[in-house]
Design an enzyme around this catalytic site. Structure first.
Site, mmCIF file in Angstrom:
data_model
loop_
_atom_site.group_PDB
_atom_site.id
_atom_site.type_symbol
_atom_site.label_atom_id
_atom_site.label_comp_id
_atom_site.label_asym_id
_atom_site.label_seq_id
_atom_site.Cartn_x
_atom_site.Cartn_y
_atom_site.Cartn_z
ATOM 1 N N ARG A 1 32.967 42.875 40.322
ATOM 2 C CA ARG A 1 32.217 42.840 39.173
ATOM 3 C C ARG A 1 33.995 41.642 38.926
ATOM 4 O O ARG A 1 33.201 41.248 37.436
ATOM 5 C CB ARG A 1 31.849 43.986 38.314
ATOM 6 C CG ARG A 1 30.575 44.511 39.096
ATOM 7 C CD ARG A 1 30.192 45.912 37.648
ATOM 8 N NE ARG A 1 30.028 44.963 36.730
ATOM 9 C CZ ARG A 1 28.720 44.032 36.734
ATOM 10 N NH1 ARG A 1 27.575 44.576 37.332
ATOM 11 N NH2 ARG A 1 28.674 43.374 35.265
ATOM 12 N N MET B 1 30.677 38.574 33.778
ATOM 13 C CA MET B 1 31.209 39.969 34.648
ATOM 14 C C MET B 1 32.020 40.570 33.903
ATOM 15 O O MET B 1 33.128 39.593 33.934
ATOM 16 C CB MET B 1 30.239 39.416 35.681
ATOM 17 C CG MET B 1 30.017 41.141 36.500
ATOM 18 S SD MET B 1 28.328 40.789 37.511
ATOM 19 C CE MET B 1 29.270 39.403 39.104
ATOM 20 N N CYS B 2 31.929 41.907 34.042
ATOM 21 C CA CYS B 2 33.647 42.910 34.425
ATOM 22 C C CYS B 2 33.318 44.162 35.138
ATOM 23 O O CYS B 2 31.570 44.086 34.583
ATOM 24 C CB CYS B 2 34.160 42.794 33.124
ATOM 25 S SG CYS B 2 35.201 41.066 32.190
ATOM 26 N N GLY B 3 33.589 44.971 35.774
ATOM 27 C CA GLY B 3 33.829 45.639 35.656
ATOM 28 C C GLY B 3 34.755 47.043 34.933
ATOM 29 O O GLY B 3 35.535 46.996 34.448
#
Lengths: 298, 229
Positions: free
Chosen positions: A32, A1-3
């Site tokens: 995130r 995950m990442c934002g």
């Protein structure tokens, strides 16, 4: 995950607030990506000055008299603004490459985050709110910007592994996902003369686009080429001096929401990141289609 | 009417209050304001109540719903009504990826478009989408109905079991073992009912749809199909 968050302003009235708006969006995406955070801000350049943003693990030692040392090396005036572990060095635009070369000799341990007429990149390990506060991002104005909160999968949690990655003047890229053929693409790009700072997959994507642009491709064409040449999961948001682009891989499992009004184009990994933008209730809100390139240029 | 301000009171307080409703309750009508894209709004409700969410929601809104009627006056993020058991979920706007995934029962209505993987592995849920659906929708769908008034993306119904798919517009491509099938009287009848319950009877007629289903060549192991597995 990442934002990922991004803002491309159409209304100059919002420009003084760019940093504040992006900071709010970035902090919303903390869960995130709590490992590290980074932000690229494009300010209005005057065409005469270039900015080199550098980072140091020992800023007190490295930044002491750096402006004077650099001035002596290039024989032109240098302005330095130190922000925590980063410093922005302003030099005449025709001295940018000379300054980078001099910098590599003067302070070999210092890392270049970005260079260009408009771009500044600040990134560090830590929670997005702490990273944004450390660099006073909320006080910055600009025309467009991209932010990223990282949950690391492909390489270590370090400053250099944080996004955005910049591999060309005024260019940057952030990524949610993971690439599976980055080692092969990196080898090809190295042969073509591109240089790399990390073993990170995202840096390869950034360099891939920079290389295409160097070969004369337009932003849209360079982004289109990621769909055929890069294998893996990705939502990319790309910044150039005057542009802002988005592309998702054909599987499109990494989330993306966009909003557009007369005042701005906004990107968020989730709608949550967009909820405090002005006029969001009336904005056109949509998910970018898989394997489709979107970009805006001023 | 119970009005709940999600911004002020928080998600856990909302879902705790909703989970406390068991069987018959006199608090049958709920309104949630300031959702601001929060995750898991009204997930795990198991009571015959009406819940209206005034705004857009994040991941897993109305997940695992039983009995409740949940209406979102906005768009829904990924996994809306995931694994719904019964009840009704109505999204006024668009729905993100894997809407209604693994749903076992109930009705999911999406008034706008649904993104990729809508109805993936559905097991009895009925889904009515007024707009389009994205790629890989109804992947390994086992039972239930998918009704699409617009178009379907790539690989519709890949590795399909016994779910029945009805699409009014174009299908970009069919997935492995998914084929077009004849519309028989019982299908027109089922579709008529689904369109009415899906608040789409004013927009479309059953005779405008084509039916897609499993060719049943892939889902039971057959040595002759080994190259397809």
């Amino acid at each position: 995950m990442c934002g990922i968050v991004g803002l491309f302003l159409k209304d100059p009235k919002l420009e003084p607030k760019l940093g504040a708006m992006l900071t709010d969006m970035l902090i919303t995406m903390t869960d995130r990506g709590p490992d590290s955070a980074g932000i690229a801000i494009y300010g209005a350049g005057d065409g005469k000055r270039a900015k080199i943003t550098v980072q140091s693990a020992d800023p007190d030692a490295d930044f002491r008299s750096l402006d004077a040392d650099l001035k002596e090396a290039i024989g032109k005036p240098v302005l330095m603004l130190v922000k925590s572990t980063h410093a922005v060095l302003e030099v005449p635009v025709d001295q940018m490459e000379a300054a980078r070369t001099a910098l590599a000799h003067l302070r070999p341990q210092v890392k270049v985050m970005s260079a260009g007429e408009n771009i500044e990149i600040f990134k560090e390990v830590g929670l997005p709110k702490d990273v944004a506060a450390r660099f006073e991002v909320s006080k910055m104005g600009g025309t467009h910007g991209i932010g990223h909160t990282r949950m690391a999968t492909e390489s270590a949690v370090t400053t250099m592994g944080a996004h955005p990655f910049s591999t060309g003047a005024d260019q940057c890229l952030v990524h949610n996902g993971s690439l599976s053929n980055h080692n092969g693409v990196r080898r090809t790009l190295k042969k073509a003369g591109m240089t790399f700072e990390t073993e990170n997959d995202t840096e390869v994507a950034a360099a891939f686009i920079s290389h295409k642009l160097k070969e004369g491709a337009q932003l849209g064409e360079a982004m289109e080429a990621t769909l055929t040449d890069l294998d893996g999961f990705f939502t990319f948001v790309v910044g150039t001096k005057n542009g802002f682009g988005v592309v998702r891989d054909p599987i499109a499992c990494k989330p993306a929401v966009m909003a557009e009004t007369d005042q701005y184009v906004a990107f968020g990994s989730e709608y949550r990141a967009l909820v405090n933008l002005p006029g969001i209730e009336e904005a056109r809100v949509w998910e970018p289609e898989p394997a489709t390139v979107y970009f805006w240029e001023r | 009417m119970q009005t709940f301000d999600l911004g002020a009171e928080g998600l856990r307080a909302l879902n705790s209050a909703l989970h406390a409703l068991k069987g018959q309750t006199n608090m049958t009508s709920w309104e949630v304001v300031n959702p601001k894209g929060a995750h898991a709004i009204a997930a795990g409700v198991d009571a015959p109540v009406d819940i209206t969410v005034r705004g857009s929601t994040g991941y897993y809104c109305a997940g695992m719903n039983k009995q409740a009627t949940i209406r979102v006056k906005g768009s829904a993020g990924p996994g809306v009504a995931e694994n719904m058991m019964s009840g009704t979920v109505i999204i006024d706007g668009d729905a993100s990826q894997y809407a209604g995934a693994t749903g076992r029962g109930g009705l999911l209505v999406i008034k706008g478009n649904a993104a990729s993987r809508c109805g993936i592995s559905m097991k009895g849920i009925d889904i009515v989408v007024h707009g389009n659906i994205g790629h890989m929708s109804c992947f390994m769908a086992q039972s239930g109905h998918m009704v699409v008034l617009g178009d379907a993306g790539d690989a519709l119904g890949d590795s399909l079991y016994e779910a029945k798919l009805f699409v009014r517009g174009s299908v970009k491509s069919l997935g492995a073992d998914c084929i077009e099938k004849e519309m028989r009287p019982e299908h027109y009848e089922a579709l008529e009912d689904l369109l009415r319950r899906g608040e789409a009877d004013g927009k479309a007629r059953p005779e405008e749809f084509r039916r897609y289903g499993s060719a049943r060549k892939l889902y039971t192991f057959n040595i002759d199909n080994a190259s397809s597995y």
